[in-house]
Design a protein around this motif. Structure first.
Motif, PDB file in Angstrom:
ATOM      1  N   LEU A  93       0.831  -1.209   0.000  1.00  0.00           N
ATOM      2  CA  LEU A  93       0.000   0.000   0.000  1.00  0.00           C
ATOM      3  C   LEU A  93       0.864   1.256   0.000  1.00  0.00           C
ATOM      4  O   LEU A  93       0.521   2.247  -0.659  1.00  0.00           O
ATOM      5  CB  LEU A  93      -0.962  -0.007   1.182  1.00  0.00           C
ATOM      6  CG  LEU A  93      -2.091  -1.032   1.104  1.00  0.00           C
ATOM      7  CD1 LEU A  93      -2.926  -1.021   2.375  1.00  0.00           C
ATOM      8  CD2 LEU A  93      -2.954  -0.797  -0.123  1.00  0.00           C
TER       9      LEU A  93
ATOM     10  N   ALA B  19       2.061   1.722  -3.542  1.00  0.00           N
ATOM     11  CA  ALA B  19       0.980   2.261  -4.364  1.00  0.00           C
ATOM     12  C   ALA B  19       0.772   3.743  -4.073  1.00  0.00           C
ATOM     13  O   ALA B  19       0.617   4.550  -4.998  1.00  0.00           O
ATOM     14  CB  ALA B  19      -0.302   1.470  -4.119  1.00  0.00           C
TER      15      ALA B  19
ATOM     16  N   LEU C 234       4.435  -4.575  -7.398  1.00  0.00           N
ATOM     17  CA  LEU C 234       2.993  -4.556  -7.176  1.00  0.00           C
ATOM     18  C   LEU C 234       2.254  -5.646  -7.943  1.00  0.00           C
ATOM     19  O   LEU C 234       1.142  -6.012  -7.565  1.00  0.00           O
ATOM     20  CB  LEU C 234       2.409  -3.183  -7.533  1.00  0.00           C
ATOM     21  CG  LEU C 234       2.749  -2.058  -6.555  1.00  0.00           C
ATOM     22  CD1 LEU C 234       2.148  -0.746  -7.034  1.00  0.00           C
ATOM     23  CD2 LEU C 234       2.268  -2.382  -5.155  1.00  0.00           C
TER      24      LEU C 234
ATOM     25  N   VAL D 164      -4.904  -1.965  -3.185  1.00  0.00           N
ATOM     26  CA  VAL D 164      -3.891  -1.365  -4.051  1.00  0.00           C
ATOM     27  C   VAL D 164      -4.568  -0.675  -5.233  1.00  0.00           C
ATOM     28  O   VAL D 164      -4.225   0.466  -5.581  1.00  0.00           O
ATOM     29  CB  VAL D 164      -2.854  -2.413  -4.525  1.00  0.00           C
ATOM     30  CG1 VAL D 164      -1.943  -1.831  -5.593  1.00  0.00           C
ATOM     31  CG2 VAL D 164      -2.033  -2.916  -3.344  1.00  0.00           C
TER      32      VAL D 164
END
Length: 89
Positions: free
Chosen positions: A10, A13, A46, A68
């Protein structure tokens, strides 16, 4: 090296939001996701969120993938949608 956690992905992101905002117009002009964005999805790890750990992934749940996506969408919804397609597969 320890596996990435929910908080790790997170944060990654979140860090991408400004770049996604900057590339939003480029994506509209290209009518596709900018190459740099896809590279950053790969380089940041990711795309490994739901990948099983035995294949080098983080083995996190689908709920984390959705978080995300929601985070990236704060930068640009279109580029976040591309992430969703790539990350989900």
């Amino acid at each position: 090296q320890r596996p990435a956690t929910r908080e790790d992905v997170l944060a990654r992101a979140e860090a991408m939001i400004p770049a996604l905002r900057e590339r939003a117009e480029e994506g509209e002009r290209l009518r596709r996701c900018p190459d740099q964005t896809v590279r950053e999805y790969v380089e940041s790890g990711l795309l490994r969120v739901c990948q099983p750990s035995r294949y080098g992934g983080y083995d996190l749940g689908y709920d984390v993938l959705c978080e995300v996506i929601q985070t990236l969408a704060r930068g640009d919804g279109s580029q976040a949608w591309v992430y969703m397609v790539l990350g989900d597969n």
